[in-house]
Design a protein around this motif. Structure first.
Motif, PDB file in Angstrom:
ATOM      1  N   UNK A 125      -4.803   3.761  48.996  1.00  0.00           N
ATOM      2  CA  UNK A 125      -3.743   4.402  49.772  1.00  0.00           C
ATOM      3  C   UNK A 125      -2.676   3.428  50.256  1.00  0.00           C
ATOM      4  N   UNK A 126      -2.938   2.134  50.112  1.00  0.00           N
ATOM      5  CA  UNK A 126      -1.956   1.146  50.550  1.00  0.00           C
ATOM      6  C   UNK A 126      -2.176   0.637  51.956  1.00  0.00           C
ATOM      7  N   UNK A 127      -3.222   1.119  52.639  1.00  0.00           N
ATOM      8  CA  UNK A 127      -3.510   0.637  53.995  1.00  0.00           C
ATOM      9  C   UNK A 127      -4.435  -0.572  53.930  1.00  0.00           C
ATOM     10  N   UNK A 128      -4.512  -1.299  55.027  1.00  0.00           N
ATOM     11  CA  UNK A 128      -5.440  -2.423  55.101  1.00  0.00           C
ATOM     12  C   UNK A 128      -6.877  -1.958  54.942  1.00  0.00           C
ATOM     13  N   UNK A 129      -7.189  -0.798  55.517  1.00  0.00           N
ATOM     14  CA  UNK A 129      -8.528  -0.219  55.391  1.00  0.00           C
ATOM     15  C   UNK A 129      -8.841   0.094  53.920  1.00  0.00           C
ATOM     16  N   UNK A 130      -7.842   0.586  53.197  1.00  0.00           N
ATOM     17  CA  UNK A 130      -8.019   0.892  51.782  1.00  0.00           C
ATOM     18  C   UNK A 130      -8.246  -0.378  50.967  1.00  0.00           C
ATOM     19  N   UNK A 131      -7.547  -1.454  51.313  1.00  0.00           N
ATOM     20  CA  UNK A 131      -7.746  -2.741  50.632  1.00  0.00           C
ATOM     21  C   UNK A 131      -9.189  -3.210  50.807  1.00  0.00           C
ATOM     22  N   UNK A 132      -9.700  -3.081  52.019  1.00  0.00           N
ATOM     23  CA  UNK A 132     -11.082  -3.466  52.296  1.00  0.00           C
ATOM     24  C   UNK A 132     -12.046  -2.601  51.505  1.00  0.00           C
ATOM     25  N   UNK A 133     -11.798  -1.288  51.484  1.00  0.00           N
ATOM     26  CA  UNK A 133     -12.669  -0.365  50.759  1.00  0.00           C
ATOM     27  C   UNK A 133     -12.689  -0.671  49.259  1.00  0.00           C
ATOM     28  N   UNK A 134     -11.518  -0.939  48.677  1.00  0.00           N
ATOM     29  CA  UNK A 134     -11.436  -1.273  47.252  1.00  0.00           C
ATOM     30  C   UNK A 134     -12.161  -2.584  46.973  1.00  0.00           C
ATOM     31  N   UNK A 135     -11.940  -3.586  47.819  1.00  0.00           N
ATOM     32  CA  UNK A 135     -12.590  -4.889  47.639  1.00  0.00           C
ATOM     33  C   UNK A 135     -14.107  -4.738  47.650  1.00  0.00           C
ATOM     34  N   UNK A 136     -14.640  -3.982  48.606  1.00  0.00           N
ATOM     35  CA  UNK A 136     -16.085  -3.762  48.676  1.00  0.00           C
ATOM     36  C   UNK A 136     -16.583  -2.967  47.470  1.00  0.00           C
ATOM     37  N   UNK A 137     -15.828  -1.961  47.046  1.00  0.00           N
ATOM     38  CA  UNK A 137     -16.191  -1.139  45.888  1.00  0.00           C
ATOM     39  C   UNK A 137     -16.297  -1.993  44.624  1.00  0.00           C
ATOM     40  N   UNK A 138     -15.432  -2.989  44.520  1.00  0.00           N
ATOM     41  CA  UNK A 138     -15.411  -3.852  43.341  1.00  0.00           C
ATOM     42  C   UNK A 138     -16.407  -5.009  43.418  1.00  0.00           C
ATOM     43  N   UNK A 139     -17.191  -5.063  44.467  1.00  0.00           N
ATOM     44  CA  UNK A 139     -18.226  -6.091  44.549  1.00  0.00           C
ATOM     45  C   UNK A 139     -17.986  -7.161  45.578  1.00  0.00           C
ATOM     46  N   UNK A 140     -16.999  -6.989  46.440  1.00  0.00           N
ATOM     47  CA  UNK A 140     -16.737  -7.962  47.493  1.00  0.00           C
ATOM     48  C   UNK A 140     -15.650  -8.950  47.121  1.00  0.00           C
TER      49      UNK A 140
END
Length: 88
Positions: free
Chosen positions: A17-32
């Motif tokens: 979504x372009x939010x900081x929270x979304x960046x964190x969620x994507x990073x965790x989804x991809x393995x950290x």
């Protein structure tokens, strides 16, 4: 010519979504953060680049990040995602 239908499968996906929270969620989804699977364009959350089986692919807000049947990740545009997938 033969015709084929896509097999029904379930996938995991997260929408960026372009939010900081979304960046964190994507990073965790991809393995950290140490997985090396993504790079962010900037601190403005305007998108990033994800490492796929076909090489690097860019994603922007609105795109979905999909985990495929073999554990691979790739971005998908929202209109294609809506036409291809439904919630289970």
């Amino acid at each position: 010519m033969a015709r084929y239908r896509k097999k029904p499968i379930e996938i995991e996906a997260v929408q960026f979504t372009g939010t900081g929270e979304s960046c964190t969620e994507i990073t965790e989804f991809l393995g950290g953060s140490h997985s090396g699977n993504q790079r962010w364009n900037s601190t403005t959350n305007t998108g990033g680049v994800i490492l796929t089986l076909e090489g690097e692919m860019a994603f922007v807000p609105g795109d979905w990040i999909i985990k495929g049947v073999a554990g691979e990740f790739y971005p998908c545009k929202p209109d294609i995602f809506a036409a291809t997938y439904e919630a289970v």
